[in-house]
Design a protein around this motif. Structure first.
Motif, mmCIF file in Angstrom:
data_model
loop_
_atom_site.group_PDB
_atom_site.id
_atom_site.type_symbol
_atom_site.label_atom_id
_atom_site.label_comp_id
_atom_site.label_asym_id
_atom_site.label_seq_id
_atom_site.Cartn_x
_atom_site.Cartn_y
_atom_site.Cartn_z
ATOM 1 N N ALA A 1 -22.909 91.830 96.527
ATOM 2 C CA ALA A 1 -23.160 91.983 97.961
ATOM 3 C C ALA A 1 -24.076 93.179 98.212
ATOM 4 O O ALA A 1 -25.031 93.084 98.995
ATOM 5 N N TYR A 2 -23.807 94.295 97.546
ATOM 6 C CA TYR A 2 -24.646 95.482 97.718
ATOM 7 C C TYR A 2 -26.082 95.191 97.261
ATOM 8 O O TYR A 2 -27.051 95.555 97.941
ATOM 9 N N LYS A 3 -26.222 94.520 96.140
ATOM 10 C CA LYS A 3 -27.560 94.181 95.638
ATOM 11 C C LYS A 3 -28.282 93.254 96.615
ATOM 12 O O LYS A 3 -29.463 93.462 96.905
ATOM 13 N N LEU A 4 -27.586 92.264 97.141
ATOM 14 C CA LEU A 4 -28.197 91.357 98.111
ATOM 15 C C LEU A 4 -28.673 92.135 99.339
ATOM 16 O O LEU A 4 -29.804 91.969 99.793
ATOM 17 N N GLN B 1 -32.609 92.640 100.238
ATOM 18 C CA GLN B 1 -33.137 92.063 101.477
ATOM 19 C C GLN B 1 -33.701 93.143 102.401
ATOM 20 O O GLN B 1 -34.703 92.911 103.077
ATOM 21 N N LEU B 2 -33.066 94.297 102.426
ATOM 22 C CA LEU B 2 -33.631 95.396 103.211
ATOM 23 C C LEU B 2 -34.979 95.816 102.628
ATOM 24 O O LEU B 2 -35.945 96.024 103.369
ATOM 25 N N ALA B 3 -35.049 95.917 101.306
ATOM 26 C CA ALA B 3 -36.308 96.283 100.650
ATOM 27 C C ALA B 3 -37.407 95.263 100.959
ATOM 28 O O ALA B 3 -38.570 95.642 101.159
ATOM 29 N N ALA B 4 -37.048 93.993 101.031
ATOM 30 C CA ALA B 4 -38.024 92.951 101.352
ATOM 31 C C ALA B 4 -38.582 93.133 102.763
ATOM 32 O O ALA B 4 -39.688 92.677 103.060
ATOM 33 N N ALA C 1 -26.165 89.274 109.427
ATOM 34 C CA ALA C 1 -27.322 89.553 110.275
ATOM 35 C C ALA C 1 -28.631 89.156 109.600
ATOM 36 O O ALA C 1 -29.479 88.490 110.203
ATOM 37 N N LEU C 2 -28.787 89.560 108.353
ATOM 38 C CA LEU C 2 -30.008 89.225 107.620
ATOM 39 C C LEU C 2 -30.170 87.717 107.438
ATOM 40 O O LEU C 2 -31.278 87.189 107.527
ATOM 41 N N GLU C 3 -29.060 87.046 107.194
ATOM 42 C CA GLU C 3 -29.122 85.593 107.014
ATOM 43 C C GLU C 3 -29.502 84.887 108.313
ATOM 44 O O GLU C 3 -30.293 83.947 108.303
ATOM 45 N N LEU C 4 -28.971 85.349 109.427
ATOM 46 C CA LEU C 4 -29.344 84.741 110.710
ATOM 47 C C LEU C 4 -30.813 84.981 111.025
ATOM 48 O O LEU C 4 -31.511 84.072 111.502
#
Length: 166
Positions: free
Chosen positions: A13-16, A20-23, A71-74
């Protein structure tokens, strides 16, 4: 159905979340800088490195990771036009009366109590740093949720620091 053998995937979860934040070109250091700016009047001698450490700590909390992942998935689904109407248009246009983005953010801000919530109200109003970029960015990427989530993380870190130095 309760699967008692399920083990929460903290590292995955932390890696995801961080990937995603880095992206989206968001680093924990940028969040820490926002927090330091928020707290400068109250904690003028605390170095940025301490805010960075506390930001990483907050990002490791399961409740934070859960809200960030949702949030990121939405935002991703809206970016890819994968949501049903009218939800797609509401999220894509960051409709002011929607409020669900703020609700997820408040889940994070409230982890450290009401001071986190009041900090979130402040940071949501002033929108500085990466929060402002995400809020104003007019690209094909939907950022309806992530700008509020970043503000909430900064607010939670500020509240954590306030508790630490109270």
């Amino acid at each position: 159905m309760n699967n008692s053998s399920f083990k929460y995937p903290d590292q995955a979860a932390y890696k995801l979340v961080t990937d995603q934040l880095a992206a989206k070109n968001i680093t924990y250091k940028e969040i820490a800088a926002i927090t330091q700016d928020m707290q400068r009047e109250y904690l003028p001698d605390v170095p940025l490195s301490e805010f960075e450490t506390e930001t990483e700590d907050v990002l490791h909390k399961r409740e934070v990771m859960n809200n960030v992942m949702v949030a990121l998935e939405l935002d991703r689904l809206a970016t890819e036009n994968q949501l049903k109407e009218p939800l797609e248009s509401i999220i894509r246009n960051d409709a002011g009366v929607f409020g669900v983005d703020k609700g997820l953010a408040l889940n994070i801000a409230n982890i450290y109590g009401t001071i986190g919530v009041t900090n979130y109200g402040y940071v949501d109003k002033v929108k500085e740093g990466v929060i402002k970029r995400l809020d104003e960015e007019k690209t094909d990427q939907v950022n309806t949720f992530i700008d509020d989530i970043i503000g909430a993380i900064a607010a939670a870190v500020a509240a954590k620091m306030a508790h630490k130095y109270a």
